[in-house]
Design a protein around this motif. Sequence first.
Motif, short mmCIF file in Angstrom:
data_model
loop_
_atom_site.label_atom_id
_atom_site.label_comp_id
_atom_site.label_asym_id
_atom_site.label_seq_id
_atom_site.Cartn_x
_atom_site.Cartn_y
_atom_site.Cartn_z
N LEU A 84 3.11 -0.96 -0.88
CA LEU A 84 3.20 -2.16 -1.72
C LEU A 84 1.85 -2.84 -1.83
O LEU A 84 1.47 -3.35 -2.88
N VAL A 85 1.11 -2.88 -0.72
CA VAL A 85 -0.21 -3.53 -0.74
C VAL A 85 -1.13 -2.81 -1.72
O VAL A 85 -1.83 -3.44 -2.52
N ALA A 86 -1.10 -1.48 -1.67
CA ALA A 86 -1.95 -0.72 -2.59
C ALA A 86 -1.55 -0.99 -4.03
O ALA A 86 -2.40 -1.18 -4.91
N GLN A 87 -0.25 -1.04 -4.29
CA GLN A 87 0.21 -1.32 -5.65
C GLN A 87 -0.21 -2.71 -6.10
O GLN A 87 -0.58 -2.93 -7.26
N LEU A 88 -0.14 -3.64 -5.17
CA LEU A 88 -0.52 -5.01 -5.48
C LEU A 88 -2.00 -5.08 -5.89
O LEU A 88 -2.37 -5.69 -6.89
N ASP A 96 -9.86 -0.86 1.19
CA ASP A 96 -10.99 -0.23 0.52
C ASP A 96 -10.58 0.87 -0.44
O ASP A 96 -11.35 1.76 -0.76
N GLY A 97 -9.34 0.83 -0.84
CA GLY A 97 -8.90 1.76 -1.87
C GLY A 97 -8.30 3.07 -1.36
O GLY A 97 -7.87 3.90 -2.13
N GLY A 98 -8.26 3.28 -0.05
CA GLY A 98 -7.66 4.51 0.45
C GLY A 98 -6.64 4.19 1.48
O GLY A 98 -6.52 3.01 1.80
N PRO A 99 -5.94 5.05 2.09
CA PRO A 99 -5.58 6.34 1.52
C PRO A 99 -4.19 6.21 0.91
O PRO A 99 -3.52 5.22 1.12
N ARG A 100 -3.79 7.18 0.17
CA ARG A 100 -2.42 7.18 -0.35
C ARG A 100 -1.50 7.84 0.67
O ARG A 100 -1.82 8.89 1.20
N SER A 101 -0.40 7.23 0.93
CA SER A 101 0.51 7.89 1.88
C SER A 101 1.29 8.95 1.10
O SER A 101 1.28 8.99 -0.11
N ARG A 102 1.94 9.82 1.84
CA ARG A 102 2.63 10.95 1.23
C ARG A 102 3.72 10.48 0.27
O ARG A 102 3.84 10.94 -0.84
N ASP A 103 4.46 9.48 0.72
CA ASP A 103 5.59 9.05 -0.12
C ASP A 103 5.20 7.91 -1.05
O ASP A 103 5.87 6.90 -1.18
N GLY A 104 4.04 8.03 -1.69
CA GLY A 104 3.66 7.04 -2.68
C GLY A 104 2.84 5.91 -2.11
O GLY A 104 2.72 5.76 -0.90
N ALA A 105 2.26 5.13 -3.02
CA ALA A 105 1.38 4.05 -2.60
C ALA A 105 2.18 2.94 -1.92
O ALA A 105 3.31 2.66 -2.29
N PRO A 160 -5.09 -0.63 7.29
CA PRO A 160 -6.28 -1.40 6.87
C PRO A 160 -7.14 -0.65 5.86
O PRO A 160 -7.88 -1.27 5.10
N ARG A 161 -7.03 0.66 5.82
CA ARG A 161 -7.89 1.42 4.90
C ARG A 161 -7.55 1.14 3.44
O ARG A 161 -8.35 1.37 2.55
N VAL A 162 -6.33 0.63 3.22
CA VAL A 162 -5.91 0.32 1.85
C VAL A 162 -6.84 -0.72 1.23
O VAL A 162 -7.10 -0.72 0.02
N ALA A 213 3.46 -8.72 1.31
CA ALA A 213 3.89 -7.41 0.81
C ALA A 213 3.99 -6.40 1.96
O ALA A 213 4.92 -5.57 1.99
N ALA A 214 3.05 -6.49 2.90
CA ALA A 214 3.07 -5.54 4.02
C ALA A 214 4.36 -5.69 4.84
O ALA A 214 4.93 -4.70 5.31
N ALA A 215 4.82 -6.94 4.98
CA ALA A 215 6.07 -7.14 5.72
C ALA A 215 7.22 -6.45 5.00
O ALA A 215 8.01 -5.71 5.60
N VAL A 216 7.30 -6.68 3.69
CA VAL A 216 8.41 -6.13 2.91
C VAL A 216 8.36 -4.59 2.92
O VAL A 216 9.39 -3.92 2.93
N ASP A 217 7.16 -4.07 2.95
CA ASP A 217 6.99 -2.63 2.96
C ASP A 217 7.75 -1.97 4.11
O ASP A 217 8.30 -0.88 3.98
N GLY A 218 7.79 -2.64 5.25
CA GLY A 218 8.49 -2.08 6.39
C GLY A 218 9.91 -2.62 6.53
O GLY A 218 10.54 -2.47 7.57
N GLY A 219 10.40 -3.30 5.49
CA GLY A 219 11.77 -3.79 5.52
C GLY A 219 11.94 -5.14 6.18
O GLY A 219 13.05 -5.54 6.51
N TYR A 220 10.84 -5.88 6.36
CA TYR A 220 10.96 -7.22 6.95
C TYR A 220 10.91 -8.30 5.89
O TYR A 220 10.47 -8.07 4.76
N GLN A 221 11.34 -9.49 6.30
CA GLN A 221 11.23 -10.64 5.41
C GLN A 221 9.89 -11.34 5.66
O GLN A 221 9.30 -11.22 6.74
#
Length: 730
Positions: free
Chosen positions: A276-280, A265-274, A261-263, A330-338
């Motif tokens: 999908l929601v953050a990129q969106l 408000d613009g934070g945080p970046r996870s270690r392995d890149g932003a 949920p913090r995304v 996008a959040a679903a796809v981020d974890g490999g879901y449809q």
Amino acid sequence: MTEPVARPLARLRDVELTRLRRVGAKRGEELASLGLHSVLDLLAYYPRTYLDTTRRADLDELAVGDQVAVMGEVRRVSARRTRQGRALVQMVIDDGSGSLEVVYFNQPWRERQLSVGSQVLLFGTVGDYRGTRQMTNPVTDVLVGADPAESKRRVGRLVPVYPTSERLSLSSWEIGELVEESLRRAGPMEDPWPAWVRQDHGLLGRTEAMWAIHAPRDRQERQAARERLAFDELLRLQLALALRRRHVEQAGHGVAHRADPRVADGGPRSRDGASLVAQLLERQPFTPTSAQRRVLAEILADLAAPVPMHRLLQGDVGSGKTLVATAALAAAVDGGYQAALMVPTEILAEQHLASLRRDLGDLVRPDTSTLEGRRTIDVRLLSGRLGAAARRATLADLAAGRVDVVVGTHALLGEHVEFSHLGVVVIDEQHRFGVDQRAVLRDKAWGSRAGVVDPDLLVMTATPIPRTAALALFGDLDRSIIDEMPAGRVPITTEWATTTEGADEAWRRVRNEVAAGRRAYVVCPLVEQTGHVEAAGAVAEFERLSAGELAGLTLGLAHGQMPAAQRDEVMADFRSGRVQVLVATVVVEVGVDVPDATVIVIEDAWRFGLAQLHQLRGRVGRSSQPSWCYLLGEAPSSDAQRRLEALVASTDGFALAEVDLDLRGEGAVLGSRQRGRSDLRLASLVDDGDLVQRANEVARALVATGEADGDSVREELALLGEDVDYLFKS
Ligand code: ADP
Ligand code: MG
């Protein structure tokens, strides 16, 4: 003597009316024609009104202006027509002390109903007609076969008046007798709720309430009976919702999505890149409003939790719900879901397809981020217009998990649609779907390859549902509200033009805006022609305007009866600006988003409902440019006039929904499909807001403490009909 055993009310559904002493085959048929088959049906056939015979007067003491009940024997009946052709039935009654003249207008069947020698009970106002006392169209009850002594027994209390019809030979009095026999034979009725519910809410017992609604001693008792029975109706509905919710929470195996949920408000970046929601969010040309951010955080928190989300997102037309929906997908796809997005129209499906492809289509699926396997998000369409081959391919890819996001119409509900691992479902413009369709789509996830999973569900609507109605219909959903418009929006100017000069101004505005590089809609009502709906109005208007008021501009035509491909092309041209003015039917009512459109002209505006007009107007005012909405044509009725005036006066969807509720009543506003599952006879969502609230609280308490579960209240929920079947699914 032992007390008779109290029985559940629902059991009376199995007792046919022909089991009553006074109901034979013929009466049984007549009752059936009113939809009354069982004793339960009859008991729930509540009186339309009551005759207050506590103020009964002798005929010789009546004075003009009295509002009273009178009783007497019919002495004379005659029927004729007035000079204006209205049916007129005249009657004289006598009670020993004096006589009274009674007239009925427009009720020709009274001649058959009233026969000389029978006793009648009337309630009305005493008038004066050329010096003679007279009652006009009184509430009338014929006391068939009752001797005067028996009739007197009824007097001195409130006599129920049942809805009857002219097809019926049964009088209200006779229905009352059948009801009384039913009540006596039914005996005590089980009270389904624990004693604390009655005590805390000061409610009558159920048996007492049933007697009192049909044969109240006074108004107070009738009021108490109504409250108890209305409360029961609402509580059943709330229980069904609360149990459904618990069913989803407990039986379901939700997905703990990779969402933070913090995304929002613009934070945080996870270690392995932003993510999908953050990129969106980052690639949007605008900053989300604080309402969008708040709602997005609520949704992402739900998605991250292992309990399946069950949320309603409300936001007025143009408030920016699409971005929030896209983030959930996008959040679903981020974890490999449809993820699936269901919308009510083909045009909207096409639009969302384009915007999802633009926003997500080039992002890399995180689970394929190794160099050789890199794959971007695959967004597909599933709607009725796909050809057979394309459809087959899409279905196969969906089932195999090759599609990440699918957007479609109700075609998504089709039997052959299977997912591989559906994780998030979003339904846009939910009010256009039946209540139970959301369950169908959710259930699609069951048995998919990932195992038994309940996907997270987000339903969105721009239809502002008044609070109590929302509680009654969506009591099982959490609610998020976008209560803020994107910055820089200028309120839409709404004009109602009834004259040619007014219309000329509208067309002048269209030409000016188009000259300035913007676009316009012209909306024509559908024309109903014996059974089927014609788009003829739009076609004719397209031709008329092309040659007349809008000659020289590039016009396009869109309606529901043209080939889908052709319509898509016109919509695309309108979006790009090649078409400057779109002449359309209500196919553009919901969702269509062309920010450069700044004028909408609605022809014969009175033909549209208020909610519909508000939606149509919402096609403009989607940018920081000023916009205009012109309503053309006169209002042929005072309701139509109020609708159009309300629209001119306000752009606030909630305020308009209240007006609509007031004008049309809840059934009409909520749509019959939405209301279909409720068994509200006494309760009103408009007037019983407080009861709805209390029923909601009681239902939640009962479910939380385990005092109500599917089994314990099964009989009671059975009164709701088939609609609660899902509660009992194993
Ligand atoms: P609706 O809630 O009616 O579905 P949309 O999501 O279609 O509204 O948004 C309406 C328009 O506003 C779209 O063109 C969208 O791109 C734009 N929009 C959405 N959010 C914002 C924002 N925060 N600032 C500016 N424009 C926005
Ligand atoms: Mg929308």
